[in-house]
Design a protein around this motif. Structure first.
Motif, PDB file in Angstrom:
ATOM      1  N   SER A 117      -6.374   0.504  11.464  1.00 43.12           N
ATOM      2  CA  SER A 117      -6.473   1.892  11.022  1.00 43.12           C
ATOM      3  C   SER A 117      -5.458   2.236   9.941  1.00 43.12           C
ATOM      4  N   LYS A 118      -4.353   1.503   9.881  1.00 37.41           N
ATOM      5  CA  LYS A 118      -3.345   1.763   8.841  1.00 37.41           C
ATOM      6  C   LYS A 118      -3.870   1.454   7.446  1.00 37.41           C
ATOM      7  N   ILE A 119      -4.821   0.536   7.345  1.00 37.65           N
ATOM      8  CA  ILE A 119      -5.336   0.150   6.027  1.00 37.65           C
ATOM      9  C   ILE A 119      -6.046   1.337   5.363  1.00 37.65           C
ATOM     10  N   PRO A 120      -7.115   1.899   5.963  1.00 37.40           N
ATOM     11  CA  PRO A 120      -7.739   3.054   5.306  1.00 37.40           C
ATOM     12  C   PRO A 120      -6.795   4.259   5.223  1.00 37.40           C
ATOM     13  N   GLU A 121      -5.959   4.424   6.227  1.00 40.24           N
ATOM     14  CA  GLU A 121      -5.016   5.542   6.213  1.00 40.24           C
ATOM     15  C   GLU A 121      -4.138   5.494   4.957  1.00 40.24           C
ATOM     16  N   LEU A 122      -3.544   4.348   4.661  1.00 41.91           N
ATOM     17  CA  LEU A 122      -2.669   4.213   3.495  1.00 41.91           C
ATOM     18  C   LEU A 122      -3.447   4.265   2.175  1.00 41.91           C
ATOM     19  N   VAL A 123      -4.626   3.657   2.151  1.00 43.08           N
ATOM     20  CA  VAL A 123      -5.441   3.664   0.930  1.00 43.08           C
ATOM     21  C   VAL A 123      -5.800   5.089   0.531  1.00 43.08           C
ATOM     22  N   LEU A 157       0.819  -1.217   0.000  1.00 39.57           N
ATOM     23  CA  LEU A 157       0.000   0.000   0.000  1.00 39.57           C
ATOM     24  C   LEU A 157       0.853   1.267   0.000  1.00 39.57           C
ATOM     25  N   GLU A 158       2.010   1.219   0.628  1.00 40.48           N
ATOM     26  CA  GLU A 158       2.901   2.383   0.664  1.00 40.48           C
ATOM     27  C   GLU A 158       3.449   2.708  -0.718  1.00 40.48           C
ATOM     28  N   LYS A 159       3.625   1.684  -1.558  1.00 38.48           N
ATOM     29  CA  LYS A 159       4.268   1.875  -2.865  1.00 38.48           C
ATOM     30  C   LYS A 159       3.288   1.858  -4.040  1.00 38.48           C
ATOM     31  N   ALA A 160       2.087   1.387  -3.822  1.00 37.67           N
ATOM     32  CA  ALA A 160       1.126   1.230  -4.929  1.00 37.67           C
ATOM     33  C   ALA A 160       0.747   2.586  -5.523  1.00 37.67           C
ATOM     34  N   SER A 161       0.491   2.585  -6.831  1.00 36.93           N
ATOM     35  CA  SER A 161       0.115   3.835  -7.489  1.00 36.93           C
ATOM     36  C   SER A 161      -1.125   3.667  -8.376  1.00 36.93           C
ATOM     37  N   LEU A 162      -1.665   2.463  -8.480  1.00 37.08           N
ATOM     38  CA  LEU A 162      -2.866   2.229  -9.277  1.00 37.08           C
ATOM     39  C   LEU A 162      -4.099   2.673  -8.498  1.00 37.08           C
ATOM     40  N   LYS A 163      -5.189   2.902  -9.221  1.00 37.27           N
ATOM     41  CA  LYS A 163      -6.465   3.231  -8.580  1.00 37.27           C
ATOM     42  C   LYS A 163      -7.438   2.089  -8.812  1.00 37.27           C
ATOM     43  N   PHE A 164      -8.300   1.858  -7.831  1.00 35.50           N
ATOM     44  CA  PHE A 164      -9.255   0.757  -7.876  1.00 35.50           C
ATOM     45  C   PHE A 164     -10.647   1.263  -7.545  1.00 35.50           C
ATOM     46  N   ASN A 165     -11.655   0.560  -8.080  1.00 30.17           N
ATOM     47  CA  ASN A 165     -13.043   0.855  -7.723  1.00 30.17           C
ATOM     48  C   ASN A 165     -13.402   0.220  -6.387  1.00 30.17           C
ATOM     49  N   ILE A 166     -12.867  -0.982  -6.165  1.00 27.89           N
ATOM     50  CA  ILE A 166     -13.166  -1.721  -4.933  1.00 27.89           C
ATOM     51  C   ILE A 166     -11.858  -2.257  -4.364  1.00 27.89           C
ATOM     52  N   ILE A 167     -11.622  -1.936  -3.097  1.00 24.78           N
ATOM     53  CA  ILE A 167     -10.498  -2.532  -2.370  1.00 24.78           C
ATOM     54  C   ILE A 167     -11.106  -3.298  -1.210  1.00 24.78           C
ATOM     55  N   PHE A 168     -10.789  -4.586  -1.151  1.00 25.63           N
ATOM     56  CA  PHE A 168     -11.294  -5.445  -0.087  1.00 25.63           C
ATOM     57  C   PHE A 168     -10.108  -5.892   0.754  1.00 25.63           C
ATOM     58  N   ALA A 169     -10.197  -5.728   2.064  1.00 28.51           N
ATOM     59  CA  ALA A 169      -9.128  -6.143   2.973  1.00 28.51           C
ATOM     60  C   ALA A 169      -9.694  -7.072   4.031  1.00 28.51           C
ATOM     61  N   ASP A 170      -9.080  -8.229   4.161  1.00 24.15           N
ATOM     62  CA  ASP A 170      -9.498  -9.219   5.160  1.00 24.15           C
ATOM     63  C   ASP A 170      -8.298  -9.584   6.035  1.00 24.15           C
ATOM     64  N   PRO A 171      -7.846  -8.624   6.865  1.00 23.40           N
ATOM     65  CA  PRO A 171      -6.683  -8.890   7.715  1.00 23.40           C
ATOM     66  C   PRO A 171      -7.027  -9.849   8.850  1.00 23.40           C
ATOM     67  N   PRO A 172      -6.015 -10.338   9.548  1.00 22.54           N
ATOM     68  CA  PRO A 172      -6.303 -11.200  10.702  1.00 22.54           C
ATOM     69  C   PRO A 172      -7.211 -10.484  11.697  1.00 22.54           C
ATOM     70  N   TYR A 173      -8.168 -11.195  12.227  1.00 22.99           N
ATOM     71  CA  TYR A 173      -9.083 -10.605  13.207  1.00 22.99           C
ATOM     72  C   TYR A 173      -8.340 -10.183  14.469  1.00 22.99           C
ATOM     73  N   SER A 174      -7.152 -10.733  14.693  1.00 22.42           N
ATOM     74  CA  SER A 174      -6.366 -10.415  15.891  1.00 22.42           C
ATOM     75  C   SER A 174      -5.635  -9.081  15.780  1.00 22.42           C
ATOM     76  N   PHE A 175      -5.740  -8.393  14.664  1.00 26.24           N
ATOM     77  CA  PHE A 175      -5.088  -7.096  14.505  1.00 26.24           C
ATOM     78  C   PHE A 175      -5.552  -6.137  15.602  1.00 26.24           C
ATOM     79  N   THR A 176      -4.652  -5.245  15.996  1.00 29.74           N
ATOM     80  CA  THR A 176      -5.011  -4.176  16.931  1.00 29.74           C
ATOM     81  C   THR A 176      -5.737  -3.084  16.139  1.00 29.74           C
ATOM     82  N   LEU A 177      -6.380  -2.185  16.843  1.00 30.12           N
ATOM     83  CA  LEU A 177      -7.056  -1.067  16.182  1.00 30.12           C
ATOM     84  C   LEU A 177      -6.050  -0.240  15.372  1.00 30.12           C
ATOM     85  N   ASP A 178      -4.846  -0.071  15.896  1.00 34.47           N
ATOM     86  CA  ASP A 178      -3.807   0.664  15.162  1.00 34.47           C
ATOM     87  C   ASP A 178      -3.474  -0.021  13.841  1.00 34.47           C
TER      88      ASP A 178
END
Length: 180
Positions: A128-134, A104-125
């Motif tokens: 939060s990095k997912i939408p922040e970087l997107v 996500l830090e290096k990507a430069s393409l644009k998408f209509n739909i981005i789906f993220a299914d990270p581990p449920y054990s992730f912390t809120l921080d």
């Protein structure tokens, strides 16, 4: 897991037991695609599937006619499985083996739909990095949507660009969009 609709409707896909994944349930996936079906023509969208795991979400998009799909996962075994399965079905899924945050830090393409299914054990921080970087890197089209799957115990409603959530069983989908 099975493909809900489209060209490969009702096809079952059996992932190896040793993959470190938790596929989205069929019930939750069906609910998600009912929502998306009201907003997008699947043959006209580009999709980014983050923490792709078995490729479950990517296969569903491909079965419904999506031609531009990128699946990202850091596990080589997951990437190999997605490649094998998508080649067998002749699905247009491009895979990238990468840490999702580095991608996500290096990507430069644009998408209509981005789906993220990270581990449920992730912390809120971590969540939060997912939408922040997107949004920081402008990876969504103006009318695009970021969907983050998480457990009901995680509340993402305070994050920037949050729009709404839908729950299906123990699964929750939070939708993030540019304000109109």
């Amino acid at each position: 897991m099975r493909i809900i609709s489209g060209l490969y409707k009702s096809r079952k896909i059996v992932a190896p037991k040793n993959l470190p994944v938790r596929p989205t349930t069929d019930m939750a996936k069906e609910g998600l695609f009912n929502i998306l079906n009201n907003h997008f023509y699947f043959d006209e969208v580009s999709v980014l599937d983050l923490f792709a795991g078995t490729g479950n979400i990517s296969y569903e998009f491909a079965s419904r006619g999506t031609k531009n799909i990128i699946a990202v996962d850091q596990e080589l075994s997951c990437i190999k499985f997605i490649n094998q399965t998508s080649e067998g079905f002749k699905m247009p899924i491009k895979t990238i083996k990468s840490d999702v945050f580095k991608f996500l830090e290096k990507a430069s393409l644009k998408f209509n739909i981005i789906f993220a299914d990270p581990p449920y054990s992730f912390t809120l921080d971590q969540f939060s990095k997912i939408p922040e970087l997107v949004f920081q890197n402008s990876l969504l089209e103006d009318d695009g949507v970021l969907i983050v799957e998480h457990s009901k115990e995680t509340d993402l409603s305070q994050l920037e660009y949050y729009n709404y959530s839908k729950s299906y069983g123990g699964n929750m989908f939070s939708f993030f969009e540019y304000s109109l």
